[in-house]
Motif scaffolding. Structure first.
Motif, short mmCIF file in Angstrom:
data_model
loop_
_atom_site.label_atom_id
_atom_site.label_comp_id
_atom_site.label_asym_id
_atom_site.label_seq_id
_atom_site.Cartn_x
_atom_site.Cartn_y
_atom_site.Cartn_z
N ILE A 168 0.85 -1.20 0.00
CA ILE A 168 0.00 0.00 0.00
C ILE A 168 0.89 1.25 0.00
N THR A 169 1.93 1.27 0.81
CA THR A 169 2.82 2.42 0.86
C THR A 169 3.48 2.65 -0.49
N GLN A 170 3.94 1.58 -1.12
CA GLN A 170 4.57 1.70 -2.43
C GLN A 170 3.55 2.19 -3.47
N LEU A 171 2.33 1.64 -3.42
CA LEU A 171 1.28 2.06 -4.35
C LEU A 171 0.96 3.54 -4.15
N GLU A 172 0.85 3.97 -2.90
CA GLU A 172 0.57 5.38 -2.63
C GLU A 172 1.70 6.26 -3.16
N TRP A 173 2.95 5.83 -2.98
CA TRP A 173 4.08 6.62 -3.47
C TRP A 173 4.04 6.71 -4.99
N GLN A 174 3.69 5.63 -5.68
CA GLN A 174 3.61 5.66 -7.14
C GLN A 174 2.55 6.67 -7.58
N GLN A 175 1.45 6.71 -6.87
CA GLN A 175 0.40 7.67 -7.20
C GLN A 175 0.87 9.10 -6.97
N VAL A 176 1.55 9.31 -5.86
CA VAL A 176 2.07 10.64 -5.56
C VAL A 176 3.08 11.04 -6.64
N ARG A 177 3.97 10.13 -7.01
CA ARG A 177 4.98 10.42 -8.03
C ARG A 177 4.32 10.72 -9.38
N SER A 178 3.30 9.94 -9.74
CA SER A 178 2.58 10.20 -10.99
C SER A 178 1.91 11.57 -10.95
N THR A 179 1.33 11.91 -9.82
CA THR A 179 0.69 13.23 -9.67
C THR A 179 1.73 14.34 -9.83
N ILE A 180 2.86 14.17 -9.18
CA ILE A 180 3.92 15.17 -9.28
C ILE A 180 4.39 15.30 -10.73
N ASN A 181 4.59 14.17 -11.41
CA ASN A 181 5.02 14.21 -12.81
C ASN A 181 4.00 14.92 -13.69
N LEU A 182 2.71 14.65 -13.48
CA LEU A 182 1.69 15.29 -14.30
C LEU A 182 1.61 16.79 -14.01
N LEU A 183 1.75 17.17 -12.76
CA LEU A 183 1.75 18.59 -12.43
C LEU A 183 2.99 19.28 -12.99
N THR A 184 4.13 18.60 -12.95
CA THR A 184 5.35 19.14 -13.55
C THR A 184 5.17 19.34 -15.04
N LEU A 185 4.52 18.39 -15.68
CA LEU A 185 4.22 18.51 -17.11
C LEU A 185 3.36 19.75 -17.38
N ALA A 186 2.34 19.96 -16.55
CA ALA A 186 1.46 21.13 -16.73
C ALA A 186 2.25 22.42 -16.56
N VAL A 187 3.10 22.48 -15.56
CA VAL A 187 3.91 23.68 -15.34
C VAL A 187 4.83 23.92 -16.54
N SER A 188 5.44 22.87 -17.06
CA SER A 188 6.33 23.00 -18.21
C SER A 188 5.59 23.51 -19.43
N GLN A 189 4.38 23.00 -19.66
CA GLN A 189 3.59 23.45 -20.80
C GLN A 189 3.23 24.93 -20.67
#
Length: 181
Positions: free
Chosen positions: A10-31
């Protein structure tokens, strides 16, 4: 009383979700950053082009000099070239609109996914989201940025990759064709 053991899955799954969220937000900022940079460059080009056109037209209409009449053809060609550059610079608005629409759409999809606990905790839902986002890009620069951000690149690294690609594209687009919106 003893604390319950952490479930590492569960902890690893939650971290993957957090990392994916961060990556998507980083993508939005870059755009958004790319869009702002493109807008600034295009507005500067438009200002320069229209100032030049106004100056040349003023010289043509205010001068009764024979030399001005003789130079009319060459000045007309320069004005034509400047107008073509201005029209191309106006195309920034189309790119601006596309990118901001993609950011809006992507953040909406991200919000929907995160607001549904079943989806938010489902790795395949995150993968689908990323695939949907990637498949809906119409600009090659967006696809390149997406790939690099999803692979962990920082905003600055993604912007550098974008700028390198964009500058190469500008140099390759040396013909006089003009595509209107």
């Amino acid at each position: 009383m003893t604390e319950p053991a952490l479930d590492t899955n569960i902890t690893q799954l939650e971290w993957q979700q957090v990392r994916s969220t961060i990556n998507l937000l980083t993508l939005a900022v870059s755009q958004i950053e790319c869009t702002m940079t493109d807008g600034e460059k295009s507005v500067a080009e438009l200002t320069k082009s229209f100032s030049y056109i106004a100056e040349q037209i003023s010289h043509l209409t205010d001068s009764s000099d024979k030399q001005a009449a003789n130079n009319f053809s060459s000045q007309a060609q320069e004005i034509h070239n400047s107008i073509i550059s201005s029209i191309v610079a106006f195309q920034f608005y189309d790119r601006l609109s596309q990118r901001l629409d993609h950011v809006k759409r992507d953040l909406g999809w991200l919000s929907e996914l995160m607001s549904d606990p079943n989806s938010a905790n489902n790795p395949s839902a995150w993968e689908r989201l990323q695939n949907d986002i990637k498949s809906n890009y119409s600009l090659e620069e967006e696809r390149l940025m997406f790939e690099h951000i999803m692979n962990g690149a920082s905003v600055n690294e993604a912007l550098e990759i974008y700028r390198h690609h964009f500058e190469k594209t500008d140099e390759d687009d040396s013909d006089d064709e003009v595509e209107l919106f």
